[in-house]
Design an enzyme around this catalytic site. Structure first.
Site, mmCIF file in Angstrom:
data_model
loop_
_atom_site.group_PDB
_atom_site.id
_atom_site.type_symbol
_atom_site.label_atom_id
_atom_site.label_comp_id
_atom_site.label_asym_id
_atom_site.label_seq_id
_atom_site.Cartn_x
_atom_site.Cartn_y
_atom_site.Cartn_z
ATOM 1 N N ASP A 67 48.514 71.743 83.537
ATOM 2 C CA ASP A 67 47.410 72.734 83.725
ATOM 3 C C ASP A 67 46.048 72.032 83.280
ATOM 4 O OD1 ASP A 67 45.226 74.596 83.574
ATOM 5 O OD2 ASP A 67 46.530 76.143 83.044
ATOM 6 N N LYS A 85 37.401 75.522 86.598
ATOM 7 C CA LYS A 85 36.361 75.447 85.783
ATOM 8 C C LYS A 85 35.508 74.417 86.527
ATOM 9 C CE LYS A 85 38.062 77.960 82.034
ATOM 10 N NZ LYS A 85 39.329 78.200 81.422
ATOM 11 N N TYR A 132 47.269 78.497 77.250
ATOM 12 C CA TYR A 132 46.703 79.536 78.122
ATOM 13 C C TYR A 132 46.751 79.222 79.511
ATOM 14 C CZ TYR A 132 43.765 83.422 80.080
ATOM 15 O OH TYR A 132 43.142 84.522 80.666
HETATM 16 C C1 LIG Z 1 40.386 79.102 81.930
HETATM 17 C C2 LIG Z 1 41.732 78.768 82.001
HETATM 18 C C3 LIG Z 1 42.671 79.274 82.999
HETATM 19 C C4 LIG Z 1 42.195 80.423 83.831
HETATM 20 O O1 LIG Z 1 41.245 80.361 84.627
HETATM 21 P P1 LIG Z 1 40.413 81.520 85.364
HETATM 22 O O2 LIG Z 1 39.517 80.638 86.158
HETATM 23 O O3 LIG Z 1 39.634 82.042 83.947
HETATM 24 O O4 LIG Z 1 41.252 82.361 85.961
HETATM 25 C C5 LIG Z 1 43.997 78.351 83.056
HETATM 26 N N1 LIG Z 1 44.284 77.757 82.335
HETATM 27 C C6 LIG Z 1 43.474 77.076 81.549
HETATM 28 C C7 LIG Z 1 43.964 75.757 80.729
HETATM 29 C C8 LIG Z 1 42.260 77.393 81.177
HETATM 30 O O5 LIG Z 1 41.558 77.167 80.214
#
Ligand SMILES: *Cc1c(COP(=O)(O)O)cnc(C)c1O
Length: 431
Positions: free
Chosen positions: A241, A269, A146
């Site tokens: 990511d 985050k 994701y």
């Molecule tokens: C939560 C998440 C995102 C997206 O971040 P948002 O602040 O919710 O847009 C992207 N990559 C990873 C791995 C995530 O867990």
């Protein structure tokens, strides 16, 4: 007789009349566990309170940001001080420089970086930059990975997309989806095959170095290093990511924990300390392609917002080696206690853990990829979740999410959680 409606029930009903499914992000719904969604109105340390005043031990941790627990005094104070200076002033602020330097000190591969307001924006921008830098269109992502909800990255995504069992999203143009190549996680030969099938056409691989959005799936030995080799050999950009793993699996993220250096890194985050922040950055020659000095456009009215920068910087300053040692110890104790409780109840589970990220999969053994994770018994998870919730233990309302440990989780929270886990595993087994 007057009907007595709880404050939470009232708020839930009003939310349902306002927001699709009553929520502003799908993972907050409890559909896959068959419960009404909670309305939470306070958090403190490792605990959160619902709108009826009931407290829970919280393993959701704001879905990742709350590494220090909720409402940590130093972070609250930093935000208060920033607010008194005025909110966003529409120009570079000292607090951006401060957080930027803290981030680069932790992750030296981010020679230049840019702040955004969400992980989604940061991941989307990193992919755009990789395309701009290489002049190529195709992007490899991993099944169950994701990277936020931008069009091209929703294909076979994890998190809420996996929980709701939808293969992607309606509304994504076919042409956009077809620029995304999906391969299984932990399968380097599949990546090799993709490069062979599309010579000189793949701009980037974007990967969660520890997959954490199909439940937690650690990288196999050598997997990340092999991705590094394959991208370098094929002139493609390696994007880590680290929105979840950054500042969590190590101060320097997964790139430090596994000693593999990506070209670009995406953060979110924890870097915002609970405020809306994302960041992307990496090799200077790549980042110099971003506007205003380069041709790749990316912007944001509230990017680098001082309140968010202040929360992030206050959080990062508190992340000492002792914090990580404590998280590792808490994680190991939780993992061992859950394994014991499951064994006592005669339930077969696969528990995965990397530091302060953990998932209990209701299947035989730890999965190596999302397809294996998705074989888990969701109904068993829902029974487990329900008994835990009734005992005051709040887990993610989905089998395919991580437990997010925080530095505020101590012996009391562990004991309460493990005591509840025994009957919860028994319920999962159908007893
Ligand atoms: C939560 C998440 C995102 C997206 O971040 P948002 O602040 O919710 O847009 C992207 N990559 C990873 C791995 C995530 O867990």
């Amino acid at each position: 007789m007057t009907a007595s409606v709880s404050r939470q029930a009232d708020l839930r009903a009003r939310a349902e009349g306002l927001f699709p499914g009553g929520v502003n992000s799908p993972v907050r719904a409890f559909r896959s566990v068959g419960r009404p969604p909670l309305v939470l109105d306070a958090g403190s340390g490792a605990r959160v309170r619902d709108a009826d005043g009931r407290w829970y031990v919280d393993w959701i941790g704001s879905w990742g940001p709350a590494l220090l627990g909720h409402a940590r005094a130093e972070v609250v104070e930093a935000v208060r001080a920033a607010a008194l200076d005025g909110f966003a002033l529409g120009a570079t602020s000292p607090r951006e420089v401060d957080l930027g330097e803290l981030v680069r000190a932790a992750m030296p591969s981010m020679e230049r970086l840019r702040f955004t307001s969400s992980g989604t924006e940061a991941a989307m921008s990193a992919v755009r930059l990789a395309r701009g830098a290489t002049g190529r269109d195709l992007v490899i992502k991993l099944a169950g990975g994701y990277h936020g909800h931008s069009d091209g990255l929703l294909v076979e995504a994890g998190s809420g997309v996996a929980t709701l069992a939808i293969p992607g999203s309606a509304g994504v143009p076919a042409a956009t989806a077809s620029a995304t190549i999906v391969v299984p996680y932990n399968d380097a030969p599949a990546v090799e095959a993709a490069f062979a099938a599309h010579p000189d056409r793949i701009a980037a691989i974007i990967v969660e170095p520890v997959a954490a959005n199909a439940g937690v799936i650690p990288p196999a030995d050598g997997y990340l290093a092999r991705l590094r080799e394959l991208t370098a050999a094929n002139g493609a950009v390696l994007i880590f990511d680290e929105v979840i793993t950054g500042f969590r699996v190590a101060h320097g993220g997964a790139q430090a924990r596994y000693s593999v250096t990506p070209d670009l890194t995406v953060l979110g985050k924890i870097v915002g300390g609970g405020m809306p922040v994302g960041a992307y950055g990496g090799r200077r020659d790549l980042m110099d392609l971003v506007a205003p000095i380069g041709p790749v456009y990316q912007a944001g009215t509230l990017s680098g917002h001082p309140l968010a920068m202040a929360a992030g910087a206050a959080t990062l300053r508190l992340l000492t080696p002792e914090i990580y040692a404590g998280l590792e110890a808490t994680g190991a104790a939780l993992e061992a206690g859950l394994a014991d409780a499951a064994a006592e109840a005669g339930v077969t589970v696969g528990i995965t853990r990397v530091g302060s990220l953990l998932t209990v999969f209701f299947r035989d053994g730890a999965p190596a990829n999302a397809a294996q994770a998705f074989e888990s018994d969701r109904a068993a998870y829902a029974r487990f979740f329900g008994v835990m919730l009734d005992a005051g233990i709040l887990l993610a309302p989905s089998q395919f999410e991580a437990w997010f440990l925080s530095a505020a989780h101590g012996p009391a929270e562990l004991d309460q959680t493990l005591a509840a886990a025994r009957p919860a595993f028994a319920a999962a087994a159908g007893r």
